[in-house]
Design an enzyme around this catalytic site. Sequence first.
Site, PDB file in Angstrom:
ATOM      1  CD  GLU A 170      -2.834  -3.643   5.798  1.00  0.00           C
ATOM      2  OE1 GLU A 170      -4.053  -3.503   5.682  1.00  0.00           O
ATOM      3  OE2 GLU A 170      -2.168  -4.326   5.015  1.00  0.00           O
ATOM      4  CG  HIS A 204       1.445  -6.579   3.486  1.00  0.00           C
ATOM      5  ND1 HIS A 204       1.653  -5.268   3.085  1.00  0.00           N
ATOM      6  CD2 HIS A 204       0.116  -6.795   3.343  1.00  0.00           C
ATOM      7  CE1 HIS A 204       0.500  -4.717   2.728  1.00  0.00           C
ATOM      8  NE2 HIS A 204      -0.447  -5.638   2.877  1.00  0.00           N
ATOM      9  NE  ARG A 244      -4.480  -8.874  -6.681  1.00  0.00           N
ATOM     10  CZ  ARG A 244      -5.438  -8.197  -7.303  1.00  0.00           C
ATOM     11  NH1 ARG A 244      -5.284  -7.840  -8.560  1.00  0.00           N
ATOM     12  NH2 ARG A 244      -6.545  -7.870  -6.672  1.00  0.00           N
ATOM     13  CG  HIS A 270      -1.644  -1.238   1.474  1.00  0.00           C
ATOM     14  ND1 HIS A 270      -2.560  -1.743   0.580  1.00  0.00           N
ATOM     15  CD2 HIS A 270      -1.608  -2.110   2.514  1.00  0.00           C
ATOM     16  CE1 HIS A 270      -3.056  -2.864   1.064  1.00  0.00           C
ATOM     17  NE2 HIS A 270      -2.485  -3.117   2.225  1.00  0.00           N
TER      18      HIS A 270
END
Length: 319
Positions: free
Chosen positions: A117, A175, A195, A100
């Site tokens: 996150e 991740h 992605r 991200h």
Amino acid sequence: MLFKFKPLLKQTLWGGSKIIPFKQLDETLTNVGESWEISGVKDNETVVADGKYAGTPLNTLVEQLGARLVGADNYRLFGNEFPLLIKFIDAQQDLSIQVHPTDEIARRQGRERGKTEMWYLMDSDPGAKLFSGLKMKLTPEEYTAMVEADTICEALAQYEVKADDVFFLPAGRIHAIGAGCFLAEIQQTSDVTWRIYDYRRKDKDGHYRELHTKQAAEAINYAVEKDYRTRYRQKKNEGVNIVTCPYFSTAVYDLDEPMTLDYSELDSFVILIGIKGGGTLTDSEGNTTSLRAGETVLVSATEKNIGVSGTVKFLETFV
């Protein structure tokens, strides 16, 4: 004020069978990969489950209650959009490798904001693993070449996980959740995901999923760290801080004695996420609600003391 929301259950190709029993739901859905517990994401808002505001979408609730719900500073910064997204995730298969962007890079790429996150692992399958961060130095050109050669996984740090493990994932960190992982996820309200690699799998229609190699190359933080796992000491009957960042702060509580959560110095909503066991929450007016494994409760910014009783482990997060 204490609020519960109707979860948004997401059936996915990679979803498993843990979420329905964990949340004690009367559902027969299969392959449920995610339960969006509290969400203000456009077209994916959770709605209040019961009480005076039953049926109210989260962002409408923010609009109606303003700073009383989220706190003065949060309302000034985020307006009527709720700033955090809370999920439970059950991966029966490996998820794609992704990254991200930061807020700055996201805006440069035409998105409103990026995404930072964290993951809190629950009772996952024996041997379950995940990827977090780079274990070797790469240039953007080397990264692109490894994606094209199907070798990018060789550059990633992989961890075997167990319950209570924590991974902080600042924007820019590569991740991926691995098969068998069951976790709670706390993140910025954002749907921007680049992605990187999907093991050359095809979707239900026989197509390869879209990769975002160029956008990801710009978003990746190429720094290498020795250990990407968040280390902390577990304690009974007191809050243990596990993540503090500009977007949220999170602590874990493991209680078997009554406790009062003191928010008198906090100007923010608080979210309590049930991980194990069960207990009862009591607000300043004597209103009560349950907090058991699989339940998530939003506490308004007006509440300065919340009583907790029972034998319960939960996460506490706020902005």
